[in-house]
Design a protein around this motif. Sequence first.
Motif, PDB file in Angstrom:
ATOM      1  N   ASN A 108      82.302 -46.644  72.648  1.00 13.81           N
ATOM      2  CA  ASN A 108      83.454 -46.227  71.852  1.00 13.81           C
ATOM      3  C   ASN A 108      83.596 -47.043  70.569  1.00 13.81           C
ATOM      4  OD1 ASN A 108      85.641 -44.650  71.332  1.00 13.81           O
ATOM      5  ND2 ASN A 108      86.949 -45.514  72.922  1.00 13.81           N
ATOM      6  N   ARG A 109      83.606 -48.356  70.708  1.00 15.29           N
ATOM      7  CA  ARG A 109      83.824 -49.204  69.531  1.00 15.29           C
ATOM      8  C   ARG A 109      82.657 -49.108  68.560  1.00 15.29           C
ATOM      9  NH1 ARG A 109      85.695 -55.566  69.470  1.00 15.29           N
ATOM     10  NH2 ARG A 109      85.845 -55.744  67.201  1.00 15.29           N
ATOM     11  N   LEU A 426      97.990 -43.185  65.230  1.00 15.87           N
ATOM     12  CA  LEU A 426      98.163 -42.994  66.677  1.00 15.87           C
ATOM     13  C   LEU A 426      99.639 -43.092  67.073  1.00 15.87           C
ATOM     14  CD1 LEU A 426      95.100 -44.928  68.142  1.00 15.87           C
ATOM     15  CD2 LEU A 426      95.606 -42.501  68.433  1.00 15.87           C
ATOM     16  N   ASP A 427     100.367 -44.007  66.451  1.00 18.31           N
ATOM     17  CA  ASP A 427     101.800 -44.115  66.734  1.00 18.31           C
ATOM     18  C   ASP A 427     102.514 -42.794  66.425  1.00 18.31           C
ATOM     19  OD1 ASP A 427     101.688 -46.714  67.623  1.00 18.31           O
ATOM     20  OD2 ASP A 427     102.099 -47.582  65.658  1.00 18.31           O
ATOM     21  N   GLN A 428     102.134 -42.176  65.316  1.00 13.78           N
ATOM     22  CA  GLN A 428     102.744 -40.894  64.945  1.00 13.78           C
ATOM     23  C   GLN A 428     102.389 -39.815  65.962  1.00 13.78           C
ATOM     24  OE1 GLN A 428     101.787 -39.597  60.986  1.00 13.78           O
ATOM     25  NE2 GLN A 428     102.803 -37.615  61.218  1.00 13.78           N
ATOM     26  N   LYS A 429     101.129 -39.791  66.387  1.00 18.79           N
ATOM     27  CA  LYS A 429     100.701 -38.773  67.357  1.00 18.79           C
ATOM     28  C   LYS A 429     101.371 -38.989  68.709  1.00 18.79           C
ATOM     29  CE  LYS A 429      96.230 -37.915  65.186  1.00 18.79           C
ATOM     30  NZ  LYS A 429      94.775 -38.049  65.294  1.00 18.79           N
ATOM     31  N   GLU A 472      97.133 -36.202  77.988  1.00 19.14           N
ATOM     32  CA  GLU A 472      96.830 -36.409  76.570  1.00 19.14           C
ATOM     33  C   GLU A 472      97.594 -37.615  76.023  1.00 19.14           C
ATOM     34  OE1 GLU A 472      97.706 -32.792  74.555  1.00 19.14           O
ATOM     35  OE2 GLU A 472      96.266 -31.602  75.714  1.00 19.14           O
ATOM     36  N   LEU A 473      98.858 -37.764  76.438  1.00 19.89           N
ATOM     37  CA  LEU A 473      99.664 -38.902  75.991  1.00 19.89           C
ATOM     38  C   LEU A 473      99.069 -40.218  76.494  1.00 19.89           C
ATOM     39  CD1 LEU A 473     102.206 -40.041  74.633  1.00 19.89           C
ATOM     40  CD2 LEU A 473     103.425 -39.664  76.804  1.00 19.89           C
ATOM     41  N   ARG A 477      97.590 -43.458  74.352  1.00 18.21           N
ATOM     42  CA  ARG A 477      98.045 -44.836  74.555  1.00 18.21           C
ATOM     43  C   ARG A 477      96.873 -45.765  74.877  1.00 18.21           C
ATOM     44  NH1 ARG A 477     103.474 -43.232  78.032  1.00 18.21           N
ATOM     45  NH2 ARG A 477     104.884 -43.014  76.214  1.00 18.21           N
ATOM     46  N   ARG A 478      95.907 -45.268  75.667  1.00 23.18           N
ATOM     47  CA  ARG A 478      94.714 -46.083  75.950  1.00 23.18           C
ATOM     48  C   ARG A 478      93.933 -46.366  74.671  1.00 23.18           C
ATOM     49  NH1 ARG A 478      94.198 -42.896  80.759  1.00 23.18           N
ATOM     50  NH2 ARG A 478      92.724 -41.532  79.678  1.00 23.18           N
TER      51      ARG A 478
END
Length: 704
Positions: A108-109, A426-429, A472-473, A477-478
């Motif tokens: 991932n990274r 991500l915070d917005q999503k 999805e949420l 968060r992950r």
Amino acid sequence: MGKSVISAIGTAARVMNASALRAVDYLRVSTEDQTKGYGIAYTGKRTTAHILRKGWNHVGTYTDEGESGTLPWEKRPGATEIMDLAVQEPRPFDLVCVYETRAIGRQNRVFWEWVWKLQDLGIFVAVVDEDIDNTTEDGEARMREKANEAFKELARIRKRTQGGIQEKAEMGGFPGGQARYGYRIANKGHKGEQHLVIDDCDGGEVCSRTDPCETLHEAPILRTARQIAVREKGNWRKVALCLNAEGFVTRSGIPWTHANIRARLTDEDLLNARYVFRSAKNAQLRPDGTPVWGASTTLELPRIFTEAEVAELRAATAKPQRKSPVVGRTYTLSGRLVSPCGQRYVGGSPADSETLHYRCSGKAEDYAGGGSCSCPQIYAQGVEEWAWKSICDLLGDGDRLRTLADEWVGTTAKQQVDYSSRLASLDQKIAEKDDTIDLMMAVAAKQVTRQGLTGAAAEEAVEKKLKPLYEELEQLRRERAEIEVWQSEATKADQRAKDLQALAQTASERLDTFTKEQQAEWIVLLDIEVKVLETPPPMHRGLACPIGEWFRANQRQVPTLCDCTWEQVVELEGFPNGGVAPRQRGGLAPRTVLEAFLKKARTGVAWPELDAENGSTGLIGHWKRWSASGRWERVMEAMKGCDGGPVAPRHPLPQLEMTGKVRPGVILAVGGTVREHHAQESDPWAAAYCSSGRPSPADGRSST
């Protein structure tokens, strides 16, 4: 407005004006992929076709063949070359095309740091097999979805594979891989029936009962080695020499080394007839120290040695604990001193050693009896002082030092990903997903009410409808938590660069006061390498030269004896015949003795060599008499005003040459060389070169 935003707007403007994007393709395949036919040629054809089909201009190809997808881009030459070009102004391309997401990275990274960094620079990424790119928000969302699917699938495959191996081990079967040394795999190829047996000649699967066995079995080698080790009382080099003399070789077919056979015979798994699967020293561990893919499992094996033989081996090879090396001593040039034999000098001296030294790694034999280099040790303090003095001469210019540090920090900043914008997105999503769940919960509640459901049944129906949204949420968060970790690690790296920059602000005023740890930090920063151009002189181990020590203690130069000064000495000491003739047959004239003493102080020549040169065997006796009687002190007082030169160093250095570079691209061609063993002085450093390779205007000298 940030530069990356301006770059993205400029690229979008070119697209709107129907100007073709300039695309390069990046081709990476692993060894596994190549064996399946998905090599560079295969993927290159498809990326090229995709670029033409999209109407982009193909302006370059960069490859990493056989490079692992788990490596970060900084450790892959092709990916690094792309990033080096991407930070240039103006940028030579607008888009990077890959055949599939795993070409960028299998973790991932690794994947996202490369994609995001390019995106911050206004450069897009396109994936051929999914026909997606991040030139639009929808395309970026699809790319994230496909990449996450690939990472999850890889994790599932690994989990299933490791789970099957774990189950096999827990049932007592051989979990796979190479057999432990001394054993072989029985029933190889028969699923569920493989296990380890002692590798002896039994006329079975490996050997023939009728013809002489030519297989080199491993258990007999271990038994022979154990007998030799007991006989030689743990002299492992002799054990290896005996094995090599008898024609025994290792599993890989090379002669034995003492370290190899010692590791085999002292292995606790061998001595206890066991195989520890997922042991703490071999398994991938969690932060709490437990294995990631399953619990540690011990398999019992048939014994190669009896318990009595093991006890005999332990008793014979038990050694008193050696004194540990010096603790806390930093060897600033360890691994950076290149020996004339091509190996590298490394630091390390016993705790009871009065003189610290560097030892050539070529001293270690490739195998027992295989020979080693004859490079003498190098006095650590002397070579480190020479190297640091050369660095101080270069970096003593404060402005130049700050420029180098600023460039280092600037390049580090260019390589950093803008994690803050990703976290904000991500915070917005996450907030939008929370709002969506609240809205859908109200809608779902009305639906189940109309259906006549109440109580637990109604709650279960609502939860079922909302489950995909909750998943999805949770995924968002992950992702956010993971990116926060990446941001923290990047911040630490950035802070280190800034610490170096801050250090540079005052370093020019106190370079000579740096601790060994600070010196080592700058030596790494400048990527210093010192070549030893000739065989070093043997490092002095005995008593220090008493004449040289006298001059050092009195901080005096070694005077030059002339006729005028000698006349004063003759008058002072009352030497007969002008002191130029020996007092007895076979002896030495007083003037000859004094000249020999002064030569020894200037050059550090050994007493036997000095005796041979003067046809004598008693110069050290002359020194003792002159010193005890006070004559030496009187003569030196008489010669106090004479011209002279430096005393020979206690540990003379060989001819040295230093090179270095600042990693962002400023190369330092360092021509500092010790010209004379006793001087230990360096020439001025050669010209510094900018990242383009042209000489620095301030210097003006040509390349050396």
